[in-house]
Structure formats: C-alpha cells, structure tokens
Enzyme design. Structure first.
Site, PDB file in Angstrom:
ATOM      1  N   CYS A 107      48.384  37.197  68.279  1.00 41.91           N
ATOM      2  CA  CYS A 107      47.056  37.672  68.654  1.00 41.91           C
ATOM      3  C   CYS A 107      47.056  38.093  70.128  1.00 41.91           C
ATOM      4  O   CYS A 107      47.429  37.305  71.002  1.00 41.91           O
ATOM      5  CB  CYS A 107      46.014  36.585  68.430  1.00 41.91           C
ATOM      6  SG  CYS A 107      44.344  37.142  68.844  1.00 41.91           S
ATOM      7  N   GLY A 209      52.996  46.196  60.558  1.00 44.55           N
ATOM      8  CA  GLY A 209      52.633  47.275  61.472  1.00 44.55           C
ATOM      9  C   GLY A 209      52.718  48.630  60.805  1.00 44.55           C
ATOM     10  O   GLY A 209      53.805  49.095  60.472  1.00 44.55           O
ATOM     11  N   ASP A 210      51.569  49.259  60.567  1.00 38.49           N
ATOM     12  CA  ASP A 210      51.479  50.614  60.008  1.00 38.49           C
ATOM     13  C   ASP A 210      51.913  50.701  58.542  1.00 38.49           C
ATOM     14  O   ASP A 210      52.334  51.772  58.091  1.00 38.49           O
ATOM     15  CB  ASP A 210      52.285  51.620  60.843  1.00 38.49           C
ATOM     16  CG  ASP A 210      51.756  51.745  62.267  1.00 38.49           C
ATOM     17  OD1 ASP A 210      50.609  51.301  62.508  1.00 38.49           O
ATOM     18  OD2 ASP A 210      52.479  52.274  63.137  1.00 38.49           O
ATOM     19  N   ARG A 233      45.447  46.360  58.215  1.00 34.19           N
ATOM     20  CA  ARG A 233      44.275  47.220  58.035  1.00 34.19           C
ATOM     21  C   ARG A 233      44.321  48.004  56.720  1.00 34.19           C
ATOM     22  O   ARG A 233      43.290  48.483  56.253  1.00 34.19           O
ATOM     23  CB  ARG A 233      44.099  48.163  59.231  1.00 34.19           C
ATOM     24  CG  ARG A 233      45.106  49.289  59.341  1.00 34.19           C
ATOM     25  CD  ARG A 233      44.692  50.251  60.463  1.00 34.19           C
ATOM     26  NE  ARG A 233      45.578  51.397  60.546  1.00 34.19           N
ATOM     27  CZ  ARG A 233      46.658  51.466  61.297  1.00 34.19           C
ATOM     28  NH1 ARG A 233      47.000  50.425  62.042  1.00 34.19           N
ATOM     29  NH2 ARG A 233      47.406  52.551  61.328  1.00 34.19           N
TER      30      ARG A 233
END
EC number: 1.3.1.-
Length: 342
Positions: A107, A209-210, A233
C-alpha cells in the site's frame, strides 16, 4: 485445460485456479465479494485490516472481515510493522476461518507508510522477514506477502525480498510491478515479476499490475513465468473477470455481455449493498459502483451526474433499473489510475 487455468497449491491448501482477486481498500467489501464469489476466483482477499486494531478487537475492523461460506477460498490481509503483533493478528485471522493470511507490503498511501507499514516496509526488508516468521509460527494456514517492486526506481529489492520471504516460510509472494513512488501511475513493469520468479526456489510467485482481461493475463503468464495472477481494478464492475480470463486461457470463445447484462449485475450489487449496509452508505457506494458497471455505456457521464446527487434509495433504484444506457462504447483501460489501495 491450460496449465494457467489449473489448480495451484499453497502448502496443503489446494486452490481451484490461478486467477486471484485483490484486496482493494474501500472497494472489496462484503457485497463486492458476494458478486465475485459467483464466478469462482481461485482466491479472493478481504480489504486489508490493521494489526493493532485487530488485536484490540475493534468492532469496525472485524466488520471488514465479514464473509459468507460461498466466498471460500478467502484470504485476510494484515497491515502493520510490529513483529510483536504479527503472530497474534495472524492467529485471529486463522481463528475466523480464513484460508490464507497475507502481509501487505504494497500500500503506497501516506497514512499507511508513515509508520513503516504497507510499502514503507520495503525500506526495511529484514523487518518483513521478522514479521512473516512470526505469522508463520503462529498459524497453520498458508502465509503470503504482497509487495511492490521497491520504494522507488533506485531501490528495487524484489529478488532480496523473495529470498527473505522464502526463509521466513511464506508460501507465496505477490509482486506488483510498480514502485511506491509510482503510486498507480504509468504502466506496471512486469520485468520485476519475472525477476521474482527467477529468484524463487520454493515460493509461489503471483503477478499483479495491469491484468484486466484474458489477453493481458495470458501475456503476464508468458512474459514473467509467474504461478498465478492477481486481478485488481479489472474486477471493478466485472465480477466475472475470472470467468472471462479462464475461458480465454482455455481457448474458449468469450461470453457476450451486453449493457443490459451489466445493468442487471449492478442491480444485484445494489441489492447486496442494501442488504449489508445502511441507506446512506448505499447511496454513497452506488456513486462509484454504478459507474464501474456502466463504464462502457455512452450515457455514463449523465448517469454519474444523476446518481451523485441522489440521496434516496428509491431514486437510486429507479436510476439503475430505468436509466437509458445508450450505446456500447469501447474504452481503453490501460494507464487508468486505480482509486483503491492494492
């Protein structure tokens, strides 16, 4: 079946597939995970909780860790920098019935790093080892750790921390291919995940990541050699992300998802949120959750404007069920800044 869609083991724990859902602070709450569980991620994590709040039995912290039986396999994630609390906190996670306990070393937000927690631990790799050792000694469930590539580009410590985590007895390490300095800006550098895999001898490596869909997951597996991927996400407004990724990995055609399908999923998410939270919280949450699900609608901007002003449940429900969605549009998620701490 593709090897990347096959089960994976963390110690004695067998997970059904290698597509995991991230602990998204402020996002992956109980309703979010109810939606996700329907599609069967190999493992999903609750939002992170602070060790000190957990050991002092803070009610809000325990509330964050609420889960239902259909959410297994499920992991709890701890945030903190005090080895003396680590074992006790990990044992509480185990006693609550979680399948995995994770240490957050990723974080990047100031309120977490200021006391050396989250990605602040990257400045003291030996402390990561001490905390992990205490967690491993206290529990029988697998212990995992999530890191970023380093504090900044001048301090990349992936290989070192992989070895430290192995020696401490951790079963898996998740590497987010950005530094703390990057935050959520710019592309993730998957070379750092590849370095972790090359350094690992016994520990499983999870890439993060991505990863937004099937093609990006396949590309990460191929380019890094990682053992599993953690989707962050890409799960927002797409609880079916794991299903889409697994179908892609098995060379199956994608399932068509219309805007109306997204509307119905949003309504289901709304119902779960209403079931779990009070009315005010529902109204606030739907302002962002609604836009996740309808981001591919040409009417998203107007929907956002209307729902951001709504303060009554009846208005929220009517907007979700009756708002004209417009046309399906293509969007480019690459480079999109995440609004959750992962």
């Amino acid at each position: 079946m593709s090897i990347h869609a096959s089960p994976i083991k963390f110690g004695n724990l067998k997970l059904p597939n290698r597509i995991f859902y991230a602990p998204l602070a402020g996002c992956s709450d109980f309703p979010f995970r109810k939606m996700s569980a329907h599609y069967g991620p190999g493992l999903m994590y609750c939002e992170m909780v602070k060790m000190d709040a957990l050991v002092r039995h803070d009610p809000h912290t325990y509330h964050i860790l609420d889960y239902s039986a259909d959410m297994h396999p499920i992991g709890g994630q701890l945030c903190g920098s005090k080895p003396a609390l680590a074992g006790q906190a990990a044992k509480i996670i185990e006693d609550l019935g979680f399948d995995v306990v994770d240490l957050n070393c990723g974080c990047p937000v100031d309120k977490i790093t200021k006391d050396g927690s989250g990605s602040g631990l990257l400045k003291t790799p030996e402390l990561i080892g001490e905390i992990l050792s205490n967690m491993v000694a206290a529990v029988k469930i697998p212990v995992t750790v999530k890191i970023r590539a380093g504090w900044d580009e001048q301090h990349i410590q992936v290989a070192e921390i992989v070895k430290i985590a192995e020696e401490a007895g951790a079963q898996a390490i998740c590497v987010h291919g950005r530094t703390r300095q990057q935050g959520y800006r710019g592309p993730a550098n998957w070379d750092h995940i590849k370095v972790a895999k090359e350094a690992a001898t016994t520990i499983q490596v999870i890439g993060n990541g991505d990863v937004l869909d099937g093609p990006s997951a396949e590309k990460m597996f191929k380019e890094t050699g990682c053992d599993a991927v953690l989707v962050a996400r890409g799960t927002m407004g797409q609880p079916w992300a794991v299903q889409d990724i697994l179908r892609h990995l098995d060379n199956l055609p994608p399932l068509e998802r219309t805007l109306e399908d997204c509307r119905q999923a949003l309504y289901e998410h709304f119902l779960w949120t209403h079931h779990y939270h009070g009315d005010h919280r529902v109204c606030v949450d739907m302002r962002r959750v609604g836009c996740w699900y309808l981001k591919k609608s040409s009417g998203t901007r107007q929907f956002r404007e209307l729902i951001s002003r709504a303060t009554e449940m009846s208005v929220i429900k009517d907007l979700i069920l009756n708002f004209p969605l417009g046309d399906l549009i293509e969007i480019d998620d690459t480079g999109q800044e995440a609004d959750c701490c992962v």
